[in-house]
Enzyme design. Structure first.
Site, mmCIF file in Angstrom:
data_model
loop_
_atom_site.group_PDB
_atom_site.id
_atom_site.type_symbol
_atom_site.label_atom_id
_atom_site.label_comp_id
_atom_site.label_asym_id
_atom_site.label_seq_id
_atom_site.Cartn_x
_atom_site.Cartn_y
_atom_site.Cartn_z
ATOM 1 N N ASN A 254 7.929 -0.241 41.638
ATOM 2 C CA ASN A 254 7.012 0.119 42.446
ATOM 3 C C ASN A 254 5.861 -0.572 42.322
ATOM 4 O OD1 ASN A 254 6.791 2.442 41.380
ATOM 5 N ND2 ASN A 254 6.825 3.565 43.199
ATOM 6 N N LYS B 284 8.647 -1.312 28.296
ATOM 7 C CA LYS B 284 9.768 -1.769 28.994
ATOM 8 C C LYS B 284 9.596 -1.635 30.438
ATOM 9 C CE LYS B 284 13.463 -0.559 30.764
ATOM 10 N NZ LYS B 284 13.330 -1.413 31.807
ATOM 11 N N LYS C 297 13.587 -4.031 35.536
ATOM 12 C CA LYS C 297 14.325 -5.402 35.432
ATOM 13 C C LYS C 297 13.867 -6.161 36.786
ATOM 14 C CE LYS C 297 18.774 -3.564 36.718
ATOM 15 N NZ LYS C 297 18.547 -2.102 36.312
ATOM 16 N N GLY D 31 9.241 7.067 36.428
ATOM 17 C CA GLY D 31 10.543 6.618 37.330
ATOM 18 C C GLY D 31 11.112 8.021 37.809
ATOM 19 N N GLU E 12 6.364 10.922 34.551
ATOM 20 C CA GLU E 12 5.588 10.992 35.970
ATOM 21 C C GLU E 12 6.926 10.553 36.803
ATOM 22 O OE1 GLU E 12 2.524 11.366 36.964
ATOM 23 O OE2 GLU E 12 1.643 11.421 35.027
ATOM 24 N N LEU E 13 7.360 11.679 37.605
ATOM 25 C CA LEU E 13 8.525 11.462 38.088
ATOM 26 C C LEU E 13 8.685 11.340 39.692
ATOM 27 C CD1 LEU E 13 10.558 13.691 35.807
ATOM 28 C CD2 LEU E 13 10.047 11.455 35.710
ATOM 29 N N CYS F 43 6.005 7.135 44.903
ATOM 30 C CA CYS F 43 6.223 8.622 44.324
ATOM 31 C C CYS F 43 5.303 9.506 45.208
ATOM 32 C CB CYS F 43 6.080 8.776 43.005
ATOM 33 S SG CYS F 43 4.279 8.064 42.407
ATOM 34 N N GLU G 267 14.045 12.010 48.066
ATOM 35 C CA GLU G 267 13.042 10.990 48.226
ATOM 36 C C GLU G 267 13.319 10.057 49.064
ATOM 37 O OE1 GLU G 267 11.866 9.625 44.332
ATOM 38 O OE2 GLU G 267 9.903 9.633 44.870
HETATM 39 P P1 NAP Z 1 14.381 4.779 37.653
HETATM 40 O O1 NAP Z 1 15.528 4.145 38.077
HETATM 41 O O2 NAP Z 1 13.941 6.021 37.174
HETATM 42 O O3 NAP Z 1 13.610 3.339 36.513
HETATM 43 C C1 NAP Z 1 12.376 3.624 36.070
HETATM 44 C C2 NAP Z 1 12.504 2.679 34.759
HETATM 45 O O4 NAP Z 1 13.275 3.440 33.770
HETATM 46 C C3 NAP Z 1 12.858 1.413 34.739
HETATM 47 O O5 NAP Z 1 12.203 0.665 33.975
HETATM 48 C C4 NAP Z 1 14.309 1.435 34.615
HETATM 49 O O6 NAP Z 1 14.721 0.149 33.813
HETATM 50 C C5 NAP Z 1 14.388 2.680 33.353
HETATM 51 N N1 NAP Z 1 15.336 3.148 32.900
HETATM 52 C C6 NAP Z 1 16.773 3.386 33.906
HETATM 53 N N2 NAP Z 1 17.644 3.974 33.286
HETATM 54 C C7 NAP Z 1 17.253 4.102 31.881
HETATM 55 C C8 NAP Z 1 18.066 4.848 30.886
HETATM 56 N N3 NAP Z 1 19.091 5.504 30.874
HETATM 57 N N4 NAP Z 1 17.092 4.696 29.561
HETATM 58 C C9 NAP Z 1 15.951 4.046 29.661
HETATM 59 N N5 NAP Z 1 15.648 3.404 30.572
HETATM 60 C C10 NAP Z 1 15.982 3.360 31.870
HETATM 61 O O7 NAP Z 1 13.149 4.449 38.793
HETATM 62 P P2 NAP Z 1 12.775 3.399 39.981
HETATM 63 O O8 NAP Z 1 13.799 3.291 40.859
HETATM 64 O O9 NAP Z 1 12.353 2.152 38.936
HETATM 65 O O10 NAP Z 1 11.598 3.981 40.306
HETATM 66 C C11 NAP Z 1 11.442 4.776 41.172
HETATM 67 C C12 NAP Z 1 11.091 6.423 41.089
HETATM 68 O O11 NAP Z 1 9.784 6.207 40.170
HETATM 69 C C13 NAP Z 1 10.698 6.900 42.149
HETATM 70 O O12 NAP Z 1 11.784 8.277 41.837
HETATM 71 C C14 NAP Z 1 9.304 7.287 42.078
HETATM 72 O O13 NAP Z 1 9.183 8.597 42.928
HETATM 73 C C15 NAP Z 1 9.139 7.349 40.772
HETATM 74 N N6 NAP Z 1 7.617 7.002 40.267
HETATM 75 C C16 NAP Z 1 7.045 8.158 40.128
HETATM 76 C C17 NAP Z 1 5.477 7.773 39.940
HETATM 77 C C18 NAP Z 1 4.654 9.061 39.323
HETATM 78 O O14 NAP Z 1 3.710 8.910 38.778
HETATM 79 N N7 NAP Z 1 5.176 10.296 39.482
HETATM 80 C C19 NAP Z 1 5.034 6.617 40.178
HETATM 81 C C20 NAP Z 1 5.923 5.643 40.561
HETATM 82 C C21 NAP Z 1 7.204 5.741 40.708
HETATM 83 P P3 NAP Z 1 15.911 -0.663 34.696
HETATM 84 O O15 NAP Z 1 16.091 -0.019 36.140
HETATM 85 O O16 NAP Z 1 15.292 -1.854 34.695
HETATM 86 O O17 NAP Z 1 17.018 -0.728 34.056
#
Ligand code: NAP
Length: 488
Positions: free
Chosen positions: A161, A184, A187, A238, A260-261, A294, A391
């Site tokens: 994002n 990383k 994707k 994430g 940071e979730l 987030c 969310e």
């Molecule tokens: P996500 O699905 O958790 O993915 C985040 C990252 O983790 C991506 O690079 C993803 O890679 C990787 N990932 C997924 N499964 C993994 C695994 N089993 N092992 C290792 N890496 C893995 O989140 P998203 O959909 O990209 O992002 C949205 C989320 O991020 C929302 O919940 C948002 O609130 C949160 N966020 C939090 C903050 C904060 O500062 N608190 C800031 C921004 C976003 P791939 O998907 O490429 O496989």
């Protein structure tokens, strides 16, 4: 695709960056990067495999000692040069980000500058890492020396994002502290991170300090790295769900972890607030990044006396926002990242409407190519609506009335998340009463945005732990060593 769009994509090396070299994935595979406004493939990038991940960690581990021994000022100067290049190239990088992520190009440019701010901030922090020295409390012949040292090779994982800023918020302090790293990106949005790696390389970052892995199958390549004893720290941004899995993996060798979730930010408007200012703040808190932040205001709790006025004003403004491809300067709302995300948003809207919420504006997907969703405002949202708990991650604003201040605070805290809350009131005493009782890591008081490189960003509860930015940010990448000194 117009020439400039093609040229910004062509300027990115679609490869892995390992040990200072650009290379294809060992198995030669690639993964497509899609433009979410058209669904078309922009380019293919390397699909890293476990052997590539191992090579990246080996490069980081091999570079660690030498990097830790560099002068802090040299590390700061590399960051400063990279900051300048990001700012110089902000327009091209913004277009690149819009192509892979979808947000309007003006917002992408704001993110590039925000991302650059972290490099600037940590360029300064590099030279301000300090320990302390003192006489032992009960032994005048002994001294206490406290020193700070880099934690060691880091594994960093970022979401789609904010493809650049979520990277510099980790890379900046890691470089400043003297850590090497494997990063990383998600994707869906690897191009911004690859462009950043090129800039850091041009800025003089030695090979092996930063290694970039792009991959389709993140779980299979990252788990071995998280469990590898060469890794000393994991920093993840994430979803809470993935964060939980990674913490379990990190527990095997008790890694230092920053998380940071996800968020579920409440936006509270009291009856003494300036409602027009609250609408302006709400538009920023809700619609920045197409609602895919987030920190996005997830639910609006409004004093009953002003709830209808607020909801109708917000609906009027959201209804006017032009939806379309982010490359059109008149567009204010781009596509969602993919069809799955759009499906989730629509499911939450249909759930709330089915439970009695009134749809004041929007409420549907837009037909045609790309993953567009109408800016949507719902009023009278029932307590049982899923969107109050989950969310939303889309351009949807649920509004609900409250009676008393206690009721507002209870509603705000009724979530397992605790990233940020927004409070609108003109009464300073009330502001402090409310802020002190909110269970969040951050609060926006009479403003709809909290992001700032000089401030500690992060959450409590299931929004994670650790802080990025501010004076706290570099501490995540430092260990404390105490030396007991006998001078007797
Ligand atoms: P996500 O699905 O958790 O993915 C985040 C990252 O983790 C991506 O690079 C993803 O890679 C990787 N990932 C997924 N499964 C993994 C695994 N089993 N092992 C290792 N890496 C893995 O989140 P998203 O959909 O990209 O992002 C949205 C989320 O991020 C929302 O919940 C948002 O609130 C949160 N966020 C939090 C903050 C904060 O500062 N608190 C800031 C921004 C976003 P791939 O998907 O490429 O496989």
């Amino acid at each position: 695709m117009a020439t400039t769009e093609q040229s910004v994509v062509d300027a990115v090396r679609p490869q892995l960056f390992i040990g200072g070299e650009w290379r294809d994935a060992g198995a030669g595979g690639t993964l497509p990067v899609e433009d979410p406004s058209t669904g078309e493939t922009l380019v293919e990038v390397a699909d890293g495999q476990p052997e590539d991940a191992d090579a990246a960690l080996a490069a980081a581990a091999g570079a660690q000692d030498e990097w830790a021994a560099t002068a802090p000022r040299e590390r700061g100067e590399i960051l400063r040069r990279a900051y300048e290049k990001l700012v110089e190239r902000a327009d091209d990088l913004a277009l690149l980000m819009t192509l892979e992520m979808g947000k309007p190009v003006a917002e992408s440019k704001t993110e590039i500058l925000y991302a650059a701010d972290f490099l600037h901030w940590f360029a300064g922090e590099a030279t301000r890492v300090e320990g302390r020295f003192g006489i032992a409390e009960k032994a005048p012949g002994q001294r206490v020396l406290v020193m700070k040292q880099p934690v060691g090779p880091c594994v960093l994982i970022t979401p789609w994002n904010f493809p650049m800023a979520m990277g510099t918020r980790k890379i900046g302090p890691a470089i400043a502290a003297g850590c090497t790293m494997v990063i990383k990106p998600a994707k869906q949005t690897p191009l911004s991170m690859l462009a950043l790696a090129q800039i850091l390389e041009e800025s003089g970052l030695p090979g092996g300090v930063l290694n970039v892995l792009t991959a389709k199958s993140s779980g299979s390549i990252m788990e071995p790295l998280i469990k590898d004893p060469r890794t000393r720290k994991l920093s993840f941004t994430g979803s809470t769900e993935v964060g939980r899995t990674l913490m379990q993996q990190a527990s095997e060798q008790l890694l230092r972890v920053s998380m940071e979730l996800g968020g579920n930010a409440p936006f509270l408007i009291f009856d003494d607030a300036d409602v027009d200012a609250a609408v302006e703040g709400a538009l920023i808190a809700k619609m920045r990044n197409v609602g895919e932040a987030c920190t996005a205001a997830n639910r609006f709790h409004v004093a009953e006396g002003v709830a209808d006025a607020f909801a109708s004003k917000l609906a009027a403004k959201m209804g006017e926002m032009k939806v379309g491809r982010g490359t059109d300067p008149a567009v204010k709302v781009g596509p969602l990242i993919d069809d799955d995300q759009r499906g989730k948003v629509d499911e939450l809207v249909q759930d709330a409407a089915g439970k009695g919420a009134k749809v004041l504006v929007g409420g549907s997907r837009l037909d045609g190519a790309g993953y567009f969703y109408e800016p949507t405002v719902l009023s009278d949202v029932g307590e049982d609506a899923r969107m109050l708990k989950e969310e939303i991650f889309g351009p949807v604003a649920p509004v609900r009335g409250f009676g008393s201040e206690d009721e507002a605070i209870a509603a705000a805290n009724d979530t397992e998340y605790g990233l940020v809350a927004y409070v609108y009131t003109s009464d300073l005493k009330r502001a402090f009463r409310v802020i002190e009782r909110l269970q969040t890591g951050m609060v926006g008081l009479n403003q709809g945005m909290v992001s700032n490189a000089s401030a500690p960003f992060g959450g409590v509860k299931q929004s994670g732990f650790g802080r990025e930015g501010g004076r706290e940010g570099i501490q995540e990448y430092l260990e404390t060593k105490y030396v007991a000194m006998n001078l007797g």
